[in-house]
Scaffold this motif. Structure first.
Motif, PDB file in Angstrom:
ATOM      1  N   ALA A  35      -3.791   0.766  19.246  1.00 49.05           N
ATOM      2  CA  ALA A  35      -3.476   2.203  19.225  1.00 49.05           C
ATOM      3  C   ALA A  35      -4.467   2.972  20.092  1.00 49.05           C
ATOM      4  O   ALA A  35      -5.670   2.710  20.051  1.00 49.05           O
ATOM      5  CB  ALA A  35      -3.550   2.711  17.788  1.00 49.05           C
ATOM      6  N   ILE A  37      -3.929   6.486  20.119  1.00 48.75           N
ATOM      7  CA  ILE A  37      -4.026   7.574  19.135  1.00 48.75           C
ATOM      8  C   ILE A  37      -3.897   6.887  17.773  1.00 48.75           C
ATOM      9  O   ILE A  37      -2.929   6.163  17.526  1.00 48.75           O
ATOM     10  CB  ILE A  37      -2.889   8.625  19.316  1.00 48.75           C
ATOM     11  N   TRP A  40      -4.660   6.890  10.730  1.00 49.66           N
ATOM     12  CA  TRP A  40      -5.727   6.701   9.724  1.00 49.66           C
ATOM     13  C   TRP A  40      -5.478   7.696   8.604  1.00 49.66           C
ATOM     14  O   TRP A  40      -5.794   8.864   8.737  1.00 49.66           O
ATOM     15  CB  TRP A  40      -7.109   6.901  10.375  1.00 49.66           C
ATOM     16  N   LYS A  42      -2.575   7.741   5.006  1.00 49.71           N
ATOM     17  CA  LYS A  42      -1.126   7.656   4.763  1.00 49.71           C
ATOM     18  C   LYS A  42      -0.745   8.288   3.433  1.00 49.71           C
ATOM     19  O   LYS A  42      -1.588   8.491   2.562  1.00 49.71           O
ATOM     20  CB  LYS A  42      -0.670   6.205   4.818  1.00 49.71           C
ATOM     21  N   GLN A  46       3.952   4.187   2.591  1.00 49.14           N
ATOM     22  CA  GLN A  46       3.592   3.845   3.965  1.00 49.14           C
ATOM     23  C   GLN A  46       4.051   4.875   4.994  1.00 49.14           C
ATOM     24  O   GLN A  46       4.567   4.514   6.045  1.00 49.14           O
ATOM     25  CB  GLN A  46       4.204   2.487   4.326  1.00 49.14           C
ATOM     26  N   SER A  52       0.859   8.341  15.734  1.00 52.96           N
ATOM     27  CA  SER A  52      -0.043   7.478  16.505  1.00 52.96           C
ATOM     28  C   SER A  52       0.700   6.961  17.731  1.00 52.96           C
ATOM     29  O   SER A  52       1.932   7.007  17.782  1.00 52.96           O
ATOM     30  CB  SER A  52      -0.517   6.312  15.624  1.00 52.96           C
ATOM     31  N   ARG A  96       0.639 -11.059  -0.008  1.00 55.19           N
ATOM     32  CA  ARG A  96       1.065  -9.873   0.745  1.00 55.19           C
ATOM     33  C   ARG A  96       2.524 -10.031   1.206  1.00 55.19           C
ATOM     34  O   ARG A  96       3.304  -9.076   1.203  1.00 55.19           O
ATOM     35  CB  ARG A  96       0.138  -9.699   1.954  1.00 55.19           C
ATOM     36  N   SER A 133      -2.168  -8.121  10.800  1.00 57.12           N
ATOM     37  CA  SER A 133      -1.070  -7.636   9.963  1.00 57.12           C
ATOM     38  C   SER A 133       0.065  -7.043  10.812  1.00 57.12           C
ATOM     39  O   SER A 133       1.231  -7.191  10.468  1.00 57.12           O
ATOM     40  CB  SER A 133      -1.561  -6.638   8.921  1.00 57.12           C
ATOM     41  N   GLY A 174       1.568  -0.366   8.250  1.00 58.58           N
ATOM     42  CA  GLY A 174       1.947   0.793   9.065  1.00 58.58           C
ATOM     43  C   GLY A 174       1.960   0.481  10.547  1.00 58.58           C
ATOM     44  O   GLY A 174       2.948   0.739  11.250  1.00 58.58           O
ATOM     45  N   SER A 175       0.877  -0.110  11.050  1.00 57.07           N
ATOM     46  CA  SER A 175       0.779  -0.344  12.483  1.00 57.07           C
ATOM     47  C   SER A 175       1.822  -1.359  12.962  1.00 57.07           C
ATOM     48  O   SER A 175       2.166  -1.390  14.149  1.00 57.07           O
ATOM     49  CB  SER A 175      -0.625  -0.807  12.866  1.00 57.07           C
ATOM     50  N   ARG A 178       4.925  -0.399  15.047  1.00 59.03           N
ATOM     51  CA  ARG A 178       4.839  -0.162  16.496  1.00 59.03           C
ATOM     52  C   ARG A 178       4.921  -1.442  17.307  1.00 59.03           C
ATOM     53  O   ARG A 178       4.956  -1.388  18.532  1.00 59.03           O
ATOM     54  CB  ARG A 178       3.517   0.564  16.825  1.00 59.03           C
ATOM     55  N   SER A 231      -8.565  -1.925   5.852  1.00 57.30           N
ATOM     56  CA  SER A 231      -7.853  -0.749   6.371  1.00 57.30           C
ATOM     57  C   SER A 231      -7.204   0.036   5.235  1.00 57.30           C
ATOM     58  O   SER A 231      -7.233   1.262   5.225  1.00 57.30           O
ATOM     59  CB  SER A 231      -6.758  -1.168   7.355  1.00 57.30           C
ATOM     60  N   SER A 232      -6.629  -0.704   4.274  1.00 61.40           N
ATOM     61  CA  SER A 232      -5.945  -0.013   3.160  1.00 61.40           C
ATOM     62  C   SER A 232      -6.919   0.890   2.423  1.00 61.40           C
ATOM     63  O   SER A 232      -6.594   2.047   2.105  1.00 61.40           O
ATOM     64  CB  SER A 232      -5.363  -1.010   2.175  1.00 61.40           C
ATOM     65  N   HIS A 235      -7.665   3.914   4.605  1.00 61.89           N
ATOM     66  CA  HIS A 235      -6.593   4.920   4.575  1.00 61.89           C
ATOM     67  C   HIS A 235      -6.720   5.774   3.309  1.00 61.89           C
ATOM     68  O   HIS A 235      -6.541   6.982   3.332  1.00 61.89           O
ATOM     69  CB  HIS A 235      -5.220   4.239   4.577  1.00 61.89           C
ATOM     70  N   ASP A 322     -10.408  -0.623  17.063  1.00 65.84           N
ATOM     71  CA  ASP A 322      -9.548  -0.458  15.889  1.00 65.84           C
ATOM     72  C   ASP A 322     -10.457  -0.486  14.663  1.00 65.84           C
ATOM     73  O   ASP A 322     -11.646  -0.236  14.791  1.00 65.84           O
ATOM     74  CB  ASP A 322      -8.339  -1.408  15.872  1.00 65.84           C
ATOM     75  N   ALA A 323      -9.913  -0.790  13.499  1.00 65.74           N
ATOM     76  CA  ALA A 323     -10.759  -0.700  12.309  1.00 65.74           C
ATOM     77  C   ALA A 323     -11.659  -1.933  12.223  1.00 65.74           C
ATOM     78  O   ALA A 323     -11.484  -2.791  11.365  1.00 65.74           O
ATOM     79  CB  ALA A 323      -9.890  -0.556  11.073  1.00 65.74           C
TER      80      ALA A 323
HETATM   81  C1  DP6 Z   1      -7.384   1.732  12.687  1.00 62.45           C
HETATM   82  O1  DP6 Z   1      -1.671  -0.656   9.839  1.00 62.45           O
HETATM   83  O2  DP6 Z   1      -3.667  -2.080   9.282  1.00 62.45           O
HETATM   84  O3  DP6 Z   1      -5.865   0.064  13.402  1.00 62.45           O
HETATM   85  O4  DP6 Z   1      -0.648   0.346   6.822  1.00 62.45           O
HETATM   86  O5  DP6 Z   1      -2.515  -0.285   5.306  1.00 62.45           O
HETATM   87  O6  DP6 Z   1      -1.419  -2.038   6.737  1.00 62.45           O
HETATM   88  P1  DP6 Z   1      -1.813  -0.578   6.584  1.00 62.45           P
HETATM   89  O7  DP6 Z   1      -2.921  -0.295   7.690  1.00 62.45           O
HETATM   90  P2  DP6 Z   1      -2.989  -0.754   9.192  1.00 62.45           P
HETATM   91  O8  DP6 Z   1      -3.971   0.371   9.802  1.00 62.45           O
HETATM   92  C2  DP6 Z   1      -4.299   0.361  11.139  1.00 62.45           C
HETATM   93  C3  DP6 Z   1      -5.345   1.342  11.407  1.00 62.45           C
HETATM   94  C4  DP6 Z   1      -5.930   1.335  12.810  1.00 62.45           C
HETATM   95  C5  DP6 Z   1      -5.273   2.380  13.699  1.00 62.45           C
HETATM   96  C6  DP6 Z   1      -3.904   2.085  14.226  1.00 62.45           C
HETATM   97  O9  DP6 Z   1      -3.536   0.923  14.463  1.00 62.45           O
HETATM   98  O10 DP6 Z   1      -3.198   3.078  14.477  1.00 62.45           O
END
Ligand code: DP6
Length: 369
Positions: A35, A37, A40, A42, A46, A52, A96, A133, A174-175, A178, A231-232, A235, A322-323
């Motif tokens: 990403a 943008i 971060w 939710k 979801q 982003s 998961r 993920s 979430g990611s 995309r 990441s969860s 968020h 990323d995270a």
């Molecule tokens: C910082 O998609 O891994 O990479 O929805 O809880 O599975 P969940 O989180 P995730 O979060 C990604 C966060 C990030 C920024 C991004 O990819 O936009």
């Protein structure tokens, strides 16, 4: 919730399975994405707190093979879902996957009539610190939509197929929503971006400066250790974050400005926004109630080196994060030789076991079987 309602309505027709469709196998390769943008924060189910934008990678992907077999006791007992990761059962990710099946069964009720064996592997090393993920959940979602297509002949066209795959991927991560499109992809509603939605991602079809088609991403692995905060959990910390509203506003503004930079080819603007997003993401973690950072000393050293190199050589080179502590160094393919030398000479010393991945903007998922 336009798509959710539609898929729930469609689900009424996705219950009865024909006798001829009792078993089969489907396989997809789906990429990871990075990403520019950041998502971060939710809301329930979801849904993102801000839009982003990302692009998929080429060499970092998951391959998933889904085998299904009709159950004798039809829906009376829960489906058996065997999850094998790189040749071995994996209980962490396996649970998961089970949660994911539960979440999508509302939209794909026929899956309750089958037992599954899922075999999955990543192109990147298990402990490379790359989040898997997005690639793994999207690969699985693509397999399930292919299964629907095989059994019921829906979704009817390619567009509807990938929309549904994106919607279902989102329920897994979430990611991941995309990862099913190539090009520049937006997930999350923005009033100035027609068709954008919180429920699924869209591929942007506008004309962008062609130079960005040759974006390369050198993933510099500074640590392969397990993350301190998932990441969860990250968020979740945005729910009570004092800067949350400002951050969500910032992401929306940055998105519009980045689209402008992508259109006009303005490199300075691109660099400014992309680095601002990466650092804002990590600033949110530091300023959260938990007060933590996922960055390490070497992340910072690489960041300074990149900025210094840009200043001295006046070349298009930037970074995102990323995270986690690994740095995604972005540049254009035509500068590859020069940047490779820079990586070898100045950056590898900060990578764990000199490990890095030479990746680039990818072409999206591929159906294997
Ligand atoms: C910082 O998609 O891994 O990479 O929805 O809880 O599975 P969940 O989180 P995730 O979060 C990604 C966060 C990030 C920024 C991004 O990819 O936009």
């Amino acid at each position: 919730m336009k798509f959710e309602e539609k898929y729930k309505k469609d689900a009424l027709k996705l219950g009865q399975v024909k006798l001829s469709d009792r078993q089969g196998a489907i396989s997809w390769r789906s990429p990871s994405n990075i990403a520019l943008i950041k998502y971060w924060g939710k809301r329930q189910n979801q849904l993102p707190q801000n839009p982003s934008l990302s692009f998929v990678l080429d060499k970092s992907f998951t391959e998933t093979r889904l085998k299904y077999r009709y159950k004798r006791n039809k829906g009376k007992m829960a489906s058996k879902i065997d999850f094998i990761f790189e040749g071995k059962p994996n209980s962490d990710f396996g649970s998961r996957v089970k949660d994911f099946f539960l979440a999508v069964s509302e939209f794909l009720p026929f899956i309750n009539y089958f037992d599954f064996k899922i075999e999955s592997s990543n192109s990147f090393p298990h402990s490379s610190g790359i989040a898997s993920s997005a690639s793994s959940m999207s690969a699985l979602a693509l397999c399930l939509v292919s299964m629907e297509l095989k059994l019921f002949g829906t979704p009817k066209d390619k567009k509807a197929f990938f929309q549904k795959a994106s919607f279902l991927s989102r329920l897994g991560s979430g990611s991941a929503s995309r990862s099913v499109f190539n090009g520049f992809v937006v997930w999350g509603k923005h009033k100035n971006i027609p068709g954008s939605s919180d429920e699924l991602a869209i591929r942007l079809n506008q004309q962008f400066s062609p130079k960005f088609n040759s974006l390369k991403d050198a993933i510099l692995i500074t640590s392969t250790g397990k993350k301190k905060v998932s990441s969860s959990a990250g968020h979740q910390l945005m729910e009570s974050h004092p800067y949350a509203a400002i951050r969500f506003r910032q992401a929306k503004d940055n998105l519009l400005n980045l689209l402008e930079a992508l259109k006009t080819g303005d490199e300075q603007m691109f660099i400014g926004i992309v680095e601002n997003e990466a650092l804002s993401l990590h600033a949110m973690m530091m300023a959260s109630e938990e007060g933590f950072t996922l960055l390490n000393e070497n992340t910072w050293k690489i960041l300074y080196k990149i900025r210094q190199y840009r200043k001295e050589h006046k070349v298009f080179i930037t970074l995102t994060l990323d995270a986690g502590p690994n740095v995604h160094l972005l540049y254009l393919a035509k500068q590859e030789t020069q940047i490779f030398q820079f990586i070898q000479k100045e950056l590898l010393q900060f990578c764990e076991n000199e490990h890095w991945i030479d990746d680039k903007i990818g072409r999206g998922p591929i159906k294997l079987i």
